[in-house]
Design an enzyme around this catalytic site. Structure first.
Site, PDB file in Angstrom:
ATOM      1  CB  CYS A  27      -7.662  15.814   8.054  1.00  0.00           C
ATOM      2  SG  CYS A  27      -7.638  16.293   6.347  1.00  0.00           S
ATOM      3  CB  CYS A 962      -3.227 -24.050 -11.273  1.00  0.00           C
ATOM      4  SG  CYS A 962      -3.821 -22.556 -12.008  1.00  0.00           S
ATOM      5  CB  CYS A 968      10.377 -18.785 -10.594  1.00  0.00           C
ATOM      6  SG  CYS A 968      10.893 -18.210  -9.009  1.00  0.00           S
ATOM      7  CB  CYS A 973      19.272  -8.763 -15.226  1.00  0.00           C
ATOM      8  SG  CYS A 973      18.690  -7.251 -14.454  1.00  0.00           S
TER       9      CYS A 973
END
Ligand code: SF4
Length: 1848
Positions: A27, A962, A968, A973
């Site tokens: 508040c 790493c 990617c 889907c």
């Protein structure tokens, strides 16, 4: 934060995951007061979801007597004088007015009050928003009067207010009274601040006169707004939250049992419960504050000081009086901790206090006309600068007070010193009992005080013998990764990557009750509290023992025991247990239950414990000690959490809690087992350094102190049922049900069984089920090796199969570990065609930033911000820039970058997880904090649960491996497919569709079935039926175009675009202009590729008050000068720009900038570069640094370096020039003396990093490679490297497929970790790998890692003894970077080929061993143990670490957990573990098998390996057929379990393959004999020369033995049936080997037929080896990715020796044999061969073709056939009628070893086909376990991975 249970009108009832108990407020607060108390008629807020309803606003003022008198006289009621009547507004239902008036009047009479009159408060409904109107109450005002006795009148009024609040709602009526007071009145509602003034017509009436005005505006960040929840409360309004609420409320209820009041007498109970039902956190504080003022004999300032103390314990600057006061006050009441800013008033006093954390902003102005304006921000009033005489802020724990009666404004020091001297508290404190007084009394000197007694010795002489460890659920992980770091470093070790193990409610590995709890966070704190750096505000001191009546301040309150911190040493605990000092007495209560009573016994014992506690409290015991010391063989411990919870809450319910102090002698508070275990480790020389008792205690205590959340009850259970919560954790949430007492008791009993199993086998060691780090056979982890490897492969190569496998394993892992895994979709009966579902590009799903940006989703940088190369990336295809720049956690309205304050709403809902994350945190933080986000098996589930924005972090990191993220985007889907099956077209239509989800618990998990998902799956529409929940369907207007930044950008555009050099902009600014210049800076960064503009390009001169985050991310070239002041976060993320702030030039002359606040809190947070000049005081964390800074983080140094001095001086001059600072000018004028006052603040971490950098710079200087221009760089593959050739190589067919042709692999066999690795024991060895590596490594380093000179050490011990020295030199942390893999592990081939000794250079191995062990990274997901790694699940990282530390005995214990014969595997195994090692991704793998071998050899040498004859024999007899590795392993395990084992071997010696199948060079037969002798000594009988099925019938075995285990291997050799096969001189290689081995071992045999001396043999004059397959590629082929076994070209020791002798590799590849040639005498003289070619057919399968014209004849006098084995000997199987599989192996069920014949089992190659020794051992072990289980009903033999307990 959560509130107390109970109805609260206007809030939905508890439903689904929602409960009014979790309501939070955040508040804005402020007040205006005329300091002289003069009345006059003399504002801001956020909106609710309908864009016009406020979340709540209100004002508390003095009684506007003039107005009320006028109004009431109009109704014929004459109000008495001010102060003689009380009034208040109440919210009721319109049609219940009559009932309310009646009830209220009746109650008023009861308390001797008279109702003077009623009025309906005049409101203008048009000012009320749509949502607010649906619940708008009738607002009634009442006036009451009473006795002349003012004090009694006030008590009557309070009684009426309180009693009516308790009782009227009980009648089903809506009733909320905003206050009933003679001094103040509250106007409030579900409004915003501007609506407030219009809605209540009273407020705009000129007759409404008040001297005070306390204003509040509520942002319900994650809660429902309501009329009743609006602030102010009756005494206060607040900004923030009370995090300690549940604990405070419970203790307040408990206090009711010890309170009494002469003034109220019996009427006191009418006030109870003090904390009313359904209160918000501020409501609770208000209730208690009111109570302390009205019944506790304290004035408002003192009451507030009692509840909200400063951080007094660690404050070195606080006066003794004030400290004494706070100590006394702490005896009376525990702190109510925020972060919170509380404003309060009772009509006379008005003030504000900041809790001790101090994280809420609070600023004030004092004006010339004696008004004070206080608010959470500056700039909210339109005070003119010339009128302002003072600008200030509240510091943490400090109070600001105006006494309108005395007409004074008092600062904190004054108020508190006044209050501190009100009572003789210092004298009262003499009554306190301290630990030091007790110790003195019992003459406990310092040494004795921390001494760890010898009690533990009763539990065995060494760690393994102390069965209490497994009984209490201790694991080696907990010991090594949690406890030991705490002892060594005084703090918890850090972990990372989140918690991906199963939640306790799904774990089948007997989690502790602690594990079922998750810590909750402060919702509205920004930045987050950091308990390490902000230690000064954290104190763990607490009073213990009976509490006195709080209502009468007296010395009584001090008669308690004061503990500086809650962790007790063993002797202190004993002292408290048996004390009688000063009349104190202690009751010890056993918190254990009888094991024989079974699971039901625990609840009974808990109830008994509660009863005994009650009796003890009633009998006057001051201390109760709940102790599980008596737990052992007979008694199981009750979880201390359950015990203390049950007793605590029972005593609260019985109002006895504050009569006694509770001490827990268990894993908590007096953690005796920790101290005893550490002492035992020290005694066993395993504690390094061997700390004394005192340090052990002090260090552990210090580490605990960092993590304790005292008394706050800020935890939520995940997976405990109502019974448990009600009894033990009253008031704490557990929203999905789960296990009850029976399950918890069963888990306790299973731990107990493991600890005290009648026949201890493998359960003797302290187990580690892999809770923190993944371990084979242990807890499932979401990021398990299979998932990670598949995702890695998918990410690197775009392999769809790998992605599909990843999906499958990820789903399976989610099923085991997460709540979302227990949900499934409700598919539609009428699915949609896929084409009807929106395009994938429209669906917000993806993986990484690149992919996400391609499809328009957003990724998040994480808190560290983003690298410049990513930030600036404009590549439209490969754009890695994250769309969300995250700066800090925490939810706070209006603080989010571009959101203007007045429109602070959630545009998106993000469901956050606990199982990911990359950041480092303490392990308990990772494990215990945050609720799981289950609330997306994926994005779809998350959306259906309400999310409309998605962020990913851990999975992408795995993809990146790493190294570098390459690819990617995966063209799949699954969301679309799911949507079609559910009949949903658009993704946004999924949002909130919980009706399309169902609870579908993992059927194999009995605990999962106990969960109750009805709350999670509750549809939001059930709570608020007409709410629009369609994702993204309501657009929100942020009015971005109105932002001040856009006006600046307009004026500066030509400069930004480079068309103009400079622009000067003049404007005014207000506090509503948040994040000023951030958008401008973003634009500049984009345009200038982050370099910014030239200095002084954009000069902005502002006047006014800067809003929050003023000049955030200010870019270079922008200079902002503000004449005025600013709020919090000035210069956040400053990025090269310059900010200057100074006070208005027209301030009154008396205004001294140095005494006044200029900017708010958290200035320059995350700043990277630029300049900032503030003339005035800055926020709390900057002031008075020397005393307040945390020396653990920073060093304060003197300003000595000349460059430092020059820097500071020139900076000061710049400061004077830019701000006109007179102070800086004064310093410059007196520089000679003033410079000594400067301190240089240097963070220790920064110093350490600099030192390291310097060291490394020096070290690497010599080695640093000279950078080569990119174009000139040589090929890393060498001069003649031809990439096309490499490609060709990779394209060659691999052994795998062809091997399958020859020797089919059963892919369905889950035990087959690696498709039979062809080389077997005779094949791959590390030497080949090493040879390859050798070519790569830098020669210099090789010198260091491997001795070129002949070893000079005498024996193994010599290397091992200097462990400590070597360890000190080695760097384990970066070992894998610093050290190369050792390569020279074999003896010189020229030497070794002349003898029959083992090929290994044991000494060379030993010498570099610790360096090699230091290369191991102790991976969280150790692939060396994975499915592709060690079949035994050898705990490699652990023993590597132990070897590194020189702890050989413990390393041995770890090794023997999984492997009976490391001396075999350490010599002959092809080491799939090394092939799977994580280091192998881009560098040579860790040396594993050499370390394994050395551990066991050293153990034999040390005499640690001794025969261990079982203590108990079961009387069961077991026959094992075959004495190869699996037979021996089975026999060893079964013997360990107490069975009488007889091993039948058809050959003349024991060992099978080990004896005659492996040459002595690889495995010395003495090593085999050594093991066999040991086994004989342990009681195993070996029957050699007995062929079962011939010499002894299998059916006889079945009769004579309780079980028979077939382990006769796979001995049926593959033949080569080509013409001439019958000729003499053609032998199976195994026969040749066997006879030679026999001869070597002394058998008197004639081998003339095999003597090939001086002949052309395929061993003498010339040797040639034919291989039908092509040679493997030099490096991994694409189809052979890490972590699968590397099928690369290797040179084995044999090939090496042949090459040395004959000058060539004996192997010829791609060659097939057509015919054996006859010498005319029936003897072979050669082979006709042809070359073959391998091509792929149309289906992609490999095909072999003969190369035309390639026929060639090779001369051969002897031919050895070594083409593998087809299966076990058939005769015995037929004789026993044992069923076989199509490959001829013994048939068993999946993962089972029982054959088709009862009591007959099979293990090893006869069951799984030809395989590795390591596999055979594993089979033998697991078959033994099944036999034991079947015979005995229970087994303590280890299952997979060496873990004894294996959930079914
Ligand atoms: S051996 Fe390799 S995979 Fe195993 S823990 Fe060490 S570094 Fe990790």
């Amino acid at each position: 934060m959560p509130t107390v249970p109970g109805a609260s009108y206007g809030l939905p009832k508890a439903e689904g995951l929602y409960s009014p108990e979790y309501e939070s407020d955040a508040c804005g607060v402020g007040f205006v007061v005329n300091i002289e108390g003069k009345r006059s008629h003399k504002h801001r807020g956020a909106c609710g979801c309908d864009n016009d309803s406020g979340d709540g606003a209100g004002v508390m003022t003095g009684i506007p007597h003039k107005l009320y008198r006028k109004i009431m006289s109009g109704q014929g009621v004459t109000l008495p004088d001010e102060g003689r009547y009380a009034t208040g507004l109440m919210f009721i239902e319109k049609d219940e007015r009559k009932d309310i008036e009646e009830e209220f009047t009746k109650m008023a009479t009861q308390f001797e009050l008279k109702v003077l009159g009623w009025r309906v408060v005049d409101v203008d409904e048009t000012f009320c928003g749509e949502v607010a109107r649906t619940l708008e109450p009738l607002i009634l005002q009442v006036f009451v009067t009473g006795t002349e006795d003012k004090a009694e009148f006030l008590r009557q009024v309070y009684l009426l207010r309180k009693y009516s609040t308790h009782k009227i709602p009980e009648k089903g009526l809506r009733y909320y009274i905003c206050g009933l007071s003679t001094e103040t009145v509250v106007y409030k509602g579900q409004l915003n601040t501007s609506q407030l003034w219009g809605y209540f017509r009273d407020l705009s009436d000129p007759d409404f006169e008040t001297h005070i005005s306390l204003i509040h505006s509520r942002f319900s960040t994650n809660t429902f707004p309501s009329w009743e929840r609006a602030h102010p409360q009756r005494y206060l309004a607040h900004n923030g939250e009370i995090n300690t609420l549940r604990g405070n409320v419970n203790l307040m209820a408990a206090r009711e049992g010890v309170m009494h009041s002469p003034a109220y007498g019996d009427r006191l109970k009418n006030l109870y419960p003090v904390v009313e039902s359904g209160m918000s956190d501020s409501g609770c504080v208000d209730n208690v504050l009111e109570f302390l003022c009205m019944a506790g004999g304290r004035e408002l300032p003192e009451a507030i000081m009692t509840m909200v103390p400063e951080a007094w314990q660690n404050d070195r600057t606080m006066t003794a009086e004030k400290k004494a006061y706070y100590r006394w006050s702490a005896f009376a009441m525990e702190p109510w901790d925020g972060p919170a800013l509380l404003t309060f008033t009772d009509g006379r006093y008005i003030g504000a206090i900041l809790d001790r954390n101090g994280l809420r902003p609070s600023r004030f102005y004092v004006t010339k006309d004696n008004h004070m304006y206080m608010s959470s921000e500056v700039g909210v009033t339109d005070c003119k600068s010339p009128d302002v005489i003072q600008k200030g802020r509240l510091a943490p724990g400090r109070m600001l007070l105006v006494d309108t009666q005395e007409k004074v404004f008092m600062k904190d020091e004054l108020i508190k010193s006044h209050l501190a001297n009100l009572r003789p508290v210092s004298q009262w404190l003499q009554e306190t009992l301290s630990m030091s007084e007790l110790r003195q009394h019992y003459s406990l000197g310092r040494n004795k005080r921390h001494s760890i007694d010898r009690m533990h010795m009763a539990h065995g002489s060494c760690l393994e013998e102390d069965r209490r460890l497994p009984m209490f659920g201790w694991t080696t992980e907990a010991l090594n990764m949690l406890v030991l770091p705490m002892i060594r470093d005084k703090k918890e070790a850090l972990g990372s990557m989140g918690n991906d193990a199963p939640l306790a409610c799904l774990s089948l590995y007997n989690p502790l009750v602690f594990d079922y709890f998750k810590q909750l966070f402060a919702q509205v704190t920004n930045p987050p509290i950091d308990p390490f750096r902000e230690k000064i505000v954290m104190s763990l001191a607490c009073p213990v023992g009976p509490e006195a009546n709080i209502l009468e301040p007296s010395a009584e309150q001090c008669r308690r025991l004061w503990l500086e911190q809650p962790i007790l040493s063993l002797s202190d605990c004993d002292m408290l247990k048996y004390t009688s000092y000063k009349g104190w007495k202690t009751k010890i209560l056993d918190s254990v239950f009888l094991v024989s009573s079974g699971a039901v016994g625990m609840l009974k014992a808990l109830n008994k414990l509660c009863e005994e506690s009650e009796k003890a409290a009633e009998a006057g015991y001051q201390l109760l000690v709940l102790s599980d010391r008596t737990a052992g063989k007979q008694y199981a411990p009750i979880s201390p959490l359950l015990a203390v919870g049950a007793v605590h809450h029972d005593l609260i319910k019985k109002k006895l809690r504050l009569k006694v102090g509770l001490i827990v002698e268990s894993d908590a508070i007096c953690p005796y087992l920790v101290f005893e275990t550490i002492a035992r480790l020290r005694q066993q020389h395993l504690l390094d350094p061997p700390l004394p008792d005192e340090e052990i205690f002090m260090n552990f205590r210090a580490a605990c102190a960092r993590g304790i959340s005292k008394g706050a009850q800020i935890f939520e259970a995940v997976g405990l049922n109502r019974d448990v919560m009600d009894l033990c954790f009253t008031g704490s949430a557990s929203r999905i049900g789960g296990v009850g007492f029976t399950h918890l008791a069963e888990e306790t009993l299973r731990r107990h069984w493991l600890a005290y199993a009648e026949i201890e086998c493998d359960s003797r060691v302290v187990m580690n089920p892999g809770n923190l780090h993944w371990r084979d056979g242990g807890e499932k982890h979401i990021n398990d090796p299979m998932s990670v490897a598949n995702l890695q492969d998918a990410g690197r190569t775009g392999n769809k199969d790998s992605y599909a496998k990843f999906t499958e394993t990820a789903l399976d892992a989610a099923r085991h570990c997460t709540l979302r895994g227990q949900m499934d979709f409700r598919f539609s009966e009428k699915p949609l065609d896929l084409s009807e579902v929106e395009e994938a590009a429209s669906i917000a799903h993806s993986t990484l930033a690149i992919a996400m940006n391609r499809i328009g989703a957003k990724s998040n940088t994480g808190e560290g911000g983003e690298n410049a190369d990513r930030y600036l990336n404009e590549d439209p295809i490969n754009n890695k820039r994250s769309k969300i720049k995250q700066m800090a956690q925490g939810a706070k309205p209006g603080e989010g970058g571009e959101l203007p304050g007045h429109k602070g709403k959630a545009e998106h809902i993000v469901i956050s997880g606990h199982d990911g994350g990359t950041g480092a945190s303490s392990w308990t933080g990772i494990k215990g904090a945050g609720l799981p986000w289950e609330l997306g098996r994926d994005v779809v589930i998350a959306a259906m649960l309400g999310a409309d924005e998605f962020g990913f972090s851990t999975a992408p990191l795995i993809v990146m491996g790493c190294t570098m993220m390459r690819k990617c985007h995966l063209n799949t889907c699954p969301a679309r497919e799911l949507m079609s099956r559910m009949g949903i077209r658009r993704f946004q239509d999924l949002v909130g569709r919980t009706d399309k989800l169902k609870f579908s618990p993992n059927p194999h998990n009995p605990k999962a079935k106990l969960l109750d998902f009805s709350a999670i799956l509750k549809n939001a529409l059930d709570g608020r039926p007409d709410t629009n929940i369609v994702g993204g369907s309501m657009s929100q207007d942020f009015q971005m175009e109105n932002r001040l930044d856009y006006k600046v950008i307009e004026q500066a555009r030509s400069v930004i675009e480079g068309k103009q050099k400079q622009v000067v902009i003049n404007m005014t600014i207000t506090n509503e202009d948040r994040t000023f210049a951030a958008t401008l800076s973003n634009l500049i960064s984009m345009k200038t590729v982050e370099t910014g503009l030239p200095d002084k390009s954009i000069l902005i001169n502002l006047k006014g008050s800067g809003g929050q985050s003023f000049c955030a991310f200010l870019a270079r070239g922008v200079h902002v000068t503000l004449e005025g002041d600013a709020n919090d976060y000035v210069g956040k993320g400053l990025s090269g720009g310059e900010v200057v702030i100074f006070p208005p030039k027209d301030m009154p002359p008396a205004f001294r900038s140095e005494d006044n606040i200029i900017v708010g809190n958290v200035v320059l947070y995350g700043a990277t570069s630029g300049k900032a000049f503030f003339r005035g005081q800055t926020a709390e964390r900057w002031g008075n640094f020397a005393d307040k800074c945390n020396p653990e983080s920073v060093a304060l140094e003197s300003l000595e370096l000349s460059e430092d001095v020059t820097f500071v001086r020139s900076f000061l001059q710049e400061f004077v020039d830019k701000t006109g600072s007179t102070i800086a000018q004064h310093i410059l004028d007196n520089w000679a003396t003033e410079r000594a006052c400067f301190v240089k603040v240097f963070p220790h971490e920064f110093r350490r990093a600099l030192d390291e950098q310097t060291k490394e710079g020096a070290g690497s200087l010599a080695e640093a490679p000279v950078p080569t221009p990119l174009g000139d760089k040589p090929s890393p593959f060498g001069e003649n490297h031809d990439p096309k050739k490499e490609e060709k190589d990779i394209e060659t067919p691999e052994n795998e497929y062809i091997e399958e042709l020859i020797n089919p692999i059963d892919d369905n066999d889950p035990n087959r970790k690696e498709a039979a690795i062809e080389e077997e024991e005779e094949g791959a060895s590390s030497s080949d790998e090493e040879r390859k590596v050798k070519a790569d490594v830098n020669k210099e380093t090789e010198k260091e890692a491997e001795p070129k000179v002949e070893p000079t050490i005498i024996d193994i011990e010599e290397t091992i003894r200097d462990a400590t020295m070597e360890q000190k030199k080695l760097d384990k942390l970066r070992g894998f970077v610093k050290y190369k893999r050792a390569t020279n592990q074999y003896r010189d081939p020229a030497v070794r080929q002349k003898d029959w000794k083992e090929i290994y250079n044991h000494r060379a191995v030993m010498e570099g061993l610790r360096t090699q062990a230091a290369r191991c990274m102790d991976c969280g997901v150790p692939f060396c143990q994975s499915d592709h790694g060690c079949p035994l699940g050898n705990i490699i990282p652990k023993w590597n670490d132990l070897v590194f530390r020189g702890n050989w005995q413990e390393a041995l214990a770890q090794l023997l957990q999984t492997n009976n014969f490391p001396e075999f595997t350490g010599r002959v195994c092809p080491a799939p573990c090394e092939g799977a090692c994580v280091l192998g991704i881009n560098s040579p793998a860790v040396t594993i098998k050499n370390i394994e071998n050395t551990i066991i050899d050293y153990a034999f040498e040390q005499g640690w390996i001794k025969p261990e004859v079982p203590k108990t024999r079961t009387g069961k007899k077991i026959a094992v057929v075959g004495s190869g590795p699996s037979g021996l392993a089975a026999a060893a395990q079964l013997n360990k379990a107490g069975h009488l084992v007889t091993v039948y071997e058809r050959n003349d010696r024991v060992g099978g393959l080990l004896r005659y199948g492996i040459p002595t060079m690889k495995l010395s037969k003495q090593v085999v004999d050594r093991r066999v002798r040991l086994m004989e000594a342990e009681g195993i009988r070996f029957m050699t020369g007995v062929e079962v099925g011939k010499d002894k019938l299998g059916s006889n075995l079945i009769q004579d033995y309780d079980a028979t285990c077939l382990a006769m291997g796979s001995t049926w050799p593959r033949d080569l049936p080509i013409p001439g096969r019958d000729l003499e001189g053609i032998h199976f290689a195994m026969s040749f080997l066997e006879t030679w081995q026999k001869k070597q071992q002394g058998n008197n045999l004639e081998y003339l037929t095999l003597n090939a001396k001086d002949k052309d043999v395929i061993g003498a004059k010339s040797i040639t080896s034919f291989e039908i397959l092509p040679p493997p590629p030099p490096t991994r082929a694409a189809s052979n990715p890490w972590p699968t076994f590397p099928r690369v070209f290797k040179m084995d020791y044999g090939h090496e020796e042949v090459e040395l002798k004959y000058g060539r590799d004996p192997r010829i590849f791609n060659i097939g044999s057509k015919e054996f040639l006859d010498d005319g005498k029936g003897h072979v003289c050669g082979i006709k061969t042809h070359l073959v070619e391998w091509t792929k057919d149309a289906t992609g399968r490999w095909e072999m073709q003969e190369v035309p014209g390639s026929e060639k004849v090779y001369k051969a006098d002897m031919v050895l056939l070594a083409m593998g084995f087809l299966g076990p000997e058939k005769s015995i199987l037929q004789e026993m009628s044992v069923k076989t599989d199509p490959r001829g192996n013994v048939n068993t069920d999946k993962n089972k070893y029982a054959t088709s014949i009862p009591s007959v089992y099979a293990a090893g190659d006869c069951r799984r086909g030809q395989s590795l020794v390591v596999w055979a051992i594993n089979e033998g072990r697991q078959a033994a376990r099944q036999i034991d289980l079947d015979l005995m009903g229970k087994t303590s033999l280890a299952g997979p991975g060496g873990i004894v307990f294996q959930p079914e």
